[in-house]
Motif scaffolding. Sequence first.
Motif, PDB file in Angstrom:
ATOM      1  N   GLU A   1       0.821  -1.206   0.000  1.00 39.50           N
ATOM      2  CA  GLU A   1       0.000   0.000   0.000  1.00 39.50           C
ATOM      3  C   GLU A   1       0.855   1.256   0.000  1.00 39.50           C
ATOM      4  OE1 GLU A   1      -2.701  -0.417   3.275  1.00 39.50           O
ATOM      5  OE2 GLU A   1      -3.800  -2.041   2.285  1.00 39.50           O
TER       6      GLU A   1
ATOM      7  N   LYS B   1       0.911   4.000  -3.000  1.00 40.67           N
ATOM      8  CA  LYS B   1       0.624   5.403  -2.701  1.00 40.67           C
ATOM      9  C   LYS B   1       1.757   6.297  -3.216  1.00 40.67           C
ATOM     10  CE  LYS B   1      -0.045   8.528   1.188  1.00 40.67           C
ATOM     11  NZ  LYS B   1      -0.030   8.642   2.657  1.00 40.67           N
TER      12      LYS B   1
ATOM     13  N   ARG C   1       1.675   9.264  -6.072  1.00 41.55           N
ATOM     14  CA  ARG C   1       2.202  10.608  -5.787  1.00 41.55           C
ATOM     15  C   ARG C   1       3.204  11.020  -6.876  1.00 41.55           C
ATOM     16  NH1 ARG C   1       5.031  11.255  -0.556  1.00 41.55           N
ATOM     17  NH2 ARG C   1       4.971  13.439  -1.143  1.00 41.55           N
TER      18      ARG C   1
END
Length: 133
Positions: free
Chosen positions: A115, A119, A123
Amino acid sequence: MASSSGSYKRMGAVMAGQLKANPERAARFNRLSEDKVWDVVVIGGGAAENDLLMQFQADLANVPVVRPVVTETTALGAAYLAGLGIGLWEDFSEIESLWRRERIFEPKMSQDRREYLTKQWHRAVARTRGWEQ
């Protein structure tokens, strides 16, 4: 040609980004399916020769990744179809019996790490949007 170690580091970062893009796409497709359609992923092509990439693919998609003995699957498929066309094989079941697995890469990454990396990937992608006006 790059002459400083900094240039080589930047080049390495770009190459790492390219390698990491493919598994992230596969993981995204896997997440799109509520039924988690893929129980296993079979990989072919030149990138399949890279053990690090194959392990990363398995980790991000959270499914085993299988590498066949012959990774150049496009050429092999064309050869199989040609052989089928001239009667070398009776049907696809004969061709299927020729396929051999070289290695299975099992997912080893924790869910938290998966995760976090996903993420961070999103970004990074978001930061590239709109740079050219």
